[in-house]
Design an enzyme around this catalytic site. Structure first.
Site, PDB file in Angstrom:
ATOM      1  N   GLU A  70       1.064   3.758   2.224  1.00 37.77           N
ATOM      2  CA  GLU A  70       1.177   4.441   3.368  1.00 37.77           C
ATOM      3  C   GLU A  70       2.198   3.718   3.602  1.00 37.77           C
ATOM      4  O   GLU A  70       3.313   4.299   4.249  1.00 37.77           O
ATOM      5  CB  GLU A  70      -0.097   4.094   4.302  1.00 37.77           C
ATOM      6  CG  GLU A  70      -1.177   4.856   4.227  1.00 37.77           C
ATOM      7  CD  GLU A  70      -2.321   4.022   3.144  1.00 37.77           C
ATOM      8  OE1 GLU A  70      -1.959   3.307   2.218  1.00 37.77           O
ATOM      9  OE2 GLU A  70      -3.155   3.717   2.855  1.00 37.77           O
ATOM     10  N   CYS A  72      -6.054   0.269   5.285  1.00 42.79           N
ATOM     11  CA  CYS A  72      -6.071  -0.897   5.895  1.00 42.79           C
ATOM     12  C   CYS A  72      -5.907  -0.877   6.626  1.00 42.79           C
ATOM     13  O   CYS A  72      -5.100  -0.842   7.868  1.00 42.79           O
ATOM     14  CB  CYS A  72      -5.143  -1.712   4.747  1.00 42.79           C
ATOM     15  SG  CYS A  72      -3.425  -2.133   5.021  1.00 42.79           S
ATOM     16  N   CYS A 109       0.934  -1.303  -0.471  1.00 43.84           N
ATOM     17  CA  CYS A 109      -0.506  -0.253   0.138  1.00 43.84           C
ATOM     18  C   CYS A 109       0.678   1.727   0.023  1.00 43.84           C
ATOM     19  O   CYS A 109       1.809   1.103   0.593  1.00 43.84           O
ATOM     20  CB  CYS A 109      -0.850   0.276   1.779  1.00 43.84           C
ATOM     21  SG  CYS A 109      -1.857  -1.355   1.280  1.00 43.84           S
ATOM     22  N   CYS A 130      -1.865  -1.532   7.234  1.00 44.42           N
ATOM     23  CA  CYS A 130      -1.090  -0.381   7.548  1.00 44.42           C
ATOM     24  C   CYS A 130      -1.349   0.851   8.848  1.00 44.42           C
ATOM     25  O   CYS A 130       0.006   1.192   9.576  1.00 44.42           O
ATOM     26  CB  CYS A 130      -1.553   0.735   5.994  1.00 44.42           C
ATOM     27  SG  CYS A 130      -0.877   0.412   4.136  1.00 44.42           S
TER      28      CYS A 130
HETATM   29  N1  THU Z   1      -4.420   0.526  -1.044  1.00 40.70           N
HETATM   30  C1  THU Z   1      -3.410   1.562  -0.406  1.00 40.70           C
HETATM   31  O1  THU Z   1      -2.326   1.812  -1.293  1.00 40.70           O
HETATM   32  N2  THU Z   1      -3.666   2.640  -0.243  1.00 40.70           N
HETATM   33  C2  THU Z   1      -5.121   2.306   1.086  1.00 40.70           C
HETATM   34  O2  THU Z   1      -5.603   2.509   2.499  1.00 40.70           O
HETATM   35  C3  THU Z   1      -5.937   1.330   0.985  1.00 40.70           C
HETATM   36  C4  THU Z   1      -5.739   0.231  -0.667  1.00 40.70           C
HETATM   37  C5  THU Z   1      -4.376  -0.244  -2.432  1.00 40.70           C
HETATM   38  C6  THU Z   1      -3.639  -1.421  -2.036  1.00 40.70           C
HETATM   39  C7  THU Z   1      -3.964  -1.949  -3.981  1.00 40.70           C
HETATM   40  O3  THU Z   1      -3.065  -1.651  -4.545  1.00 40.70           O
HETATM   41  C8  THU Z   1      -5.262  -0.917  -4.347  1.00 40.70           C
HETATM   42  O4  THU Z   1      -5.467  -0.067  -3.483  1.00 40.70           O
HETATM   43  C9  THU Z   1      -6.663  -1.470  -4.335  1.00 40.70           C
HETATM   44  O5  THU Z   1      -7.114  -2.443  -3.049  1.00 40.70           O
END
Ligand code: THU
Length: 137
Positions: A64, A97, A62, A100
């Site tokens: 974050e 999530c 992610c 994170c």
């Molecule tokens: N994702 C993030 O990078 N940060 C978040 O806070 C929520 C989800 C990304 C993970 C994945 O690449 C995409 O969003 C869809 O879940």
């Protein structure tokens, strides 16, 4: 002339602008959901990150955590987060999530998290997003 300390609003706008800019680097060919994050350390350094997906989906990182790992790599293991902002597609809610949240807590138990929730922009202490976060010591 000495620099005026940035206002809370100034910090939020700066972090969101940096998060939006970082989002442009996202590698999200599978979800098509590009995310950027930007954090300010307690010593005033700014770091950014984006989500990086993988064809083995579970290996996705992610935005974050990308920003946090980059900050640790940049300033070392004492790195402490003061505030972290997340930006996804304009107007689309994106709260960090669970994984994170735990990583944010590790490096910033007193940090503030800025994100678009289902009910609008929020600026919340990580303690509120992750009560009783895990710690080993
Ligand atoms: N994702 C993030 O990078 N940060 C978040 O806070 C929520 C989800 C990304 C993970 C994945 O690449 C995409 O969003 C869809 O879940």
């Amino acid at each position: 002339m000495t620099a005026r300390p940035r206002s809370k609003r100034g910090t939020r706008e700066r972090l969101l602008a940096a998060a939006r800019s970082a989002r442009r680097s996202a590698y999200a060919p599978y979800s098509k959901f590009q995310v950027g994050a930007a954090l300010l350390t307690t010593s005033g350094a700014l770091f950014t990150g984006c989500n990086v997906e993988n064809s083995s989906y579970g290996l996705t990182n992610c935005a974050e955590r990308s920003a946090i790992f980059s900050a640790v790599a940049g300033v070392g293991p004492q790195m402490k987060i003061q505030a972290i902002a997340v930006a996804s597609r304009e107007g689309t809610p994106c709260s960090p999530c669970g994984a994170c949240r735990q990583v944010i807590y590790e490096f910033g138990p007193n940090s503030t998290v800025i994100f678009l929730s289902q009910t609008g922009w929020q600026e919340l202490p990580i303690e509120k997003l992750l009560p009783e976060g895990f710690r080993l010591r």
